[in-house]
Design an enzyme around this catalytic site. Structure first.
Site, short mmCIF file in Angstrom:
data_model
loop_
_atom_site.label_atom_id
_atom_site.label_comp_id
_atom_site.label_asym_id
_atom_site.label_seq_id
_atom_site.Cartn_x
_atom_site.Cartn_y
_atom_site.Cartn_z
N GLY A 51 0.81 -1.21 0.00
CA GLY A 51 0.00 0.00 0.00
C GLY A 51 0.85 1.27 0.00
N THR A 52 1.96 1.24 0.70
CA THR A 52 2.79 2.44 0.79
C THR A 52 3.31 2.84 -0.58
OG1 THR A 52 3.44 1.82 3.03
CG2 THR A 52 4.86 3.40 1.89
N ASN A 129 -7.29 4.11 9.15
CA ASN A 129 -6.58 2.99 9.78
C ASN A 129 -6.51 3.11 11.30
OD1 ASN A 129 -4.88 5.10 8.45
ND2 ASN A 129 -3.36 4.31 9.88
N GLN A 159 -7.60 -0.19 4.04
CA GLN A 159 -8.43 -0.68 5.15
C GLN A 159 -9.82 -1.08 4.69
OE1 GLN A 159 -7.61 -1.09 8.42
NE2 GLN A 159 -5.51 -0.35 8.18
N HIS A 181 -2.04 -7.54 2.88
CA HIS A 181 -1.95 -8.10 4.23
C HIS A 181 -3.08 -7.70 5.15
CE1 HIS A 181 -0.04 -4.61 6.41
NE2 HIS A 181 0.37 -4.30 5.20
N THR A 217 10.69 -6.72 -11.52
CA THR A 217 10.04 -8.03 -11.64
C THR A 217 8.94 -8.16 -10.59
OG1 THR A 217 12.12 -8.96 -12.39
CG2 THR A 217 10.46 -10.53 -11.62
N CYS A 306 1.82 1.55 12.43
CA CYS A 306 3.00 2.12 11.78
C CYS A 306 3.53 3.29 12.62
CB CYS A 306 2.65 2.63 10.39
SG CYS A 306 1.49 1.57 9.54
N1 PLP Z 1 -2.71 2.91 3.93
C1 PLP Z 1 -3.40 2.50 5.00
C2 PLP Z 1 -4.74 3.09 5.26
C3 PLP Z 1 -2.87 1.51 5.84
O1 PLP Z 1 -3.56 1.11 6.91
C4 PLP Z 1 -1.61 0.98 5.53
C5 PLP Z 1 -0.98 -0.03 6.39
O2 PLP Z 1 -1.38 -0.32 7.46
C6 PLP Z 1 -0.94 1.44 4.39
C7 PLP Z 1 -1.52 2.41 3.61
C8 PLP Z 1 0.39 0.91 4.02
O3 PLP Z 1 0.25 -0.35 3.39
P1 PLP Z 1 1.47 -1.38 3.35
O4 PLP Z 1 1.69 -1.81 4.78
O5 PLP Z 1 0.98 -2.48 2.46
O6 PLP Z 1 2.62 -0.66 2.77
#
Ligand code: PLP
Length: 375
Positions: A51-52, A129, A159, A181, A217, A306
């Site tokens: 997600g990041t 989140n 989320q 995840h 890849t 995080c």
């Molecule tokens: N965006 C939200 C709303 C999240 O809750 C998270 C991770 O908890 C992320 C982005 C980041 O995703 P990733 O952990 O897959 O990089």
């Protein structure tokens, strides 16, 4: 589609031989599943490392393709918040429940227009989140479409993907971030899904994978796991969502009943994810409570996982107008599809006992620093 990860083809999907073609087919099947989940064409799925990266691609990739101002809500995950901040972007305030209102979004965009700062991208997450609050993303996208049709609309649906029927909630949204995840898939894989042909430039250069929008890849095994998790979640949603929602409500009611001075951060009539109960407890430090809860087998967090460990007051709670004193006693408890009512009741009892202990001590609980894992 491969559902047993050990069966994922051990080949680079960019190759020309049979195993490579098999791997490419797996990716294509996964694209179909992801696209279906968010209401997009399979060709719009750009696999990423999570997600990041997808959030960074949404903000940075649009700005690179169409320079301008990036705008997001004041309660975004750091994966959106920080790229917007670093680019000199703007933040839309939220109401006390943590929601972006159409009026607040319109005011922000109109102000930027009046200042001669053209907006390129607006990003509003579908569900938060920390608090679980669900944003009216389609309504907000409509505000953008009506007056600023050239602006790209992105939503971080990391989320939301496990719990919400995204495909029916994203009218007017161009780009969607998802991650594996949060729904039981592997860590380290996600996607940015393009629902419309909006300007977007790659940030990871060096390969023509993902239609030239993300060099490198692909993580074939992870992507197979991601797609399997999305398919399984969609199939079980109609049973799992009501069951987990009932547990969430039992947990929230139990906490309010058992702990004096505990306030639920989001009022009960505001739409929230089934998976989160967030509260603030007066007169305690969350760090101390988390330590006691962990000893009872309750793994909770104070803010987003995080951000926790950094011991800063969450920007999300700050944006909702929660005082730093109250935010210091914040607690987020998460539920999943395997949670049970016995676990909920045990968590309530552990929180009540932990808070009572902290209040009776009037200070830090006993325990060596070495014993205290970072929250
Ligand atoms: N965006 C939200 C709303 C999240 O809750 C998270 C991770 O908890 C992320 C982005 C980041 O995703 P990733 O952990 O897959 O990089």
């Amino acid at each position: 589609m491969t559902t047993h990860l050990a069966e994922a083809p051990p080949a680079n999907p960019s190759g020309a031989h049979r195993l490579a073609r098999d791997a490419r087919r797996e990716l294509d099947d996964a694209r179909d599943i992801l696209a279906d989940a968010v209401g997009a064409d399979p060709g719009g799925v750009i696999f990423t490392s999570g997600g990041t990266e997808a959030d960074n691609l949404a903000i940075g990739g649009v700005l690179r393709a169409r320079p301008g101002v990036a705008v997001c809500s004041a309660v975004e995950h750091h994966a959106v918040h920080d790229p917007v901040d670093q680019s000199g972007g703007a933040f839309v305030p939220v109401d006390p429940a943590g929601r972006v209102t159409p009026a607040a979004l319109e005011d922000t965009l109109a102000r930027l227009e009046a200042e001669g700062r053209p907006v390129s991208v607006v990003s509003i997450m579908i569900a938060n989140n920390e608090t679980g609050v669900v944003q009216p993303v389609a309504e907000l996208a409509e505000v953008v479409r009506r007056r600023w049709p050239q602006v790209v609309v992105h939503t971080d649906a990391v989320q939301g993907l496990p719990w919400l029927p995204l495909a029916s909630l994203l009218d007017g949204v161009d780009l969607v971030t998802v991650s594996a995840h949060k729904l039981g898939g592997p860590m380290g894989v996600g996607a940015l899904v393009r629902r419309a042909d909006v300007p977007l430039a790659a940030l990871a250069l060096g390969g023509s994978q993902e239609r030239g929008l993300r060099g490198g890849t692909q993580n074939v095994v992870g992507i197979c796991g991601f797609a399997a998790a999305v398919a399984a979640t969609a199939a079980a949603r109609s049973v799992e969502v009501p069951a987990v929602t009932a547990l969430r409500d039992r947990l929230a009611a139990g906490l309010v009943e058992a702990v004096d001075g505990l306030t639920l951060t989001v009022p009960g009539d505001v739409e929230r994810l089934p998976s989160v109960v967030h509260c603030c407890i007066g007169g305690i430090e969350s760090e101390e409570l988390l330590f006691l809860l962990e000893r009872e087998g309750v793994m909770a967090s104070a803010a987003s996982s995080c951000a926790s460990g950094a011991q800063q007051v969450s920007h999300v709670l700050g944006a909702m107008g929660i005082s730093p004193e109250l935010a210091r006693g914040s607690l987020r408890l998460s539920l999943g599809v395997t949670s049970t009512s016995a676990e909920v009741d045990a968590a309530v009892a552990a929180v009540a006992a932990g808070v009572a202990r902290l209040r009776s001590h009037g200070g830090p609980v006993a325990g060596t620093d070495a014993e205290r894992a970072p929250a």
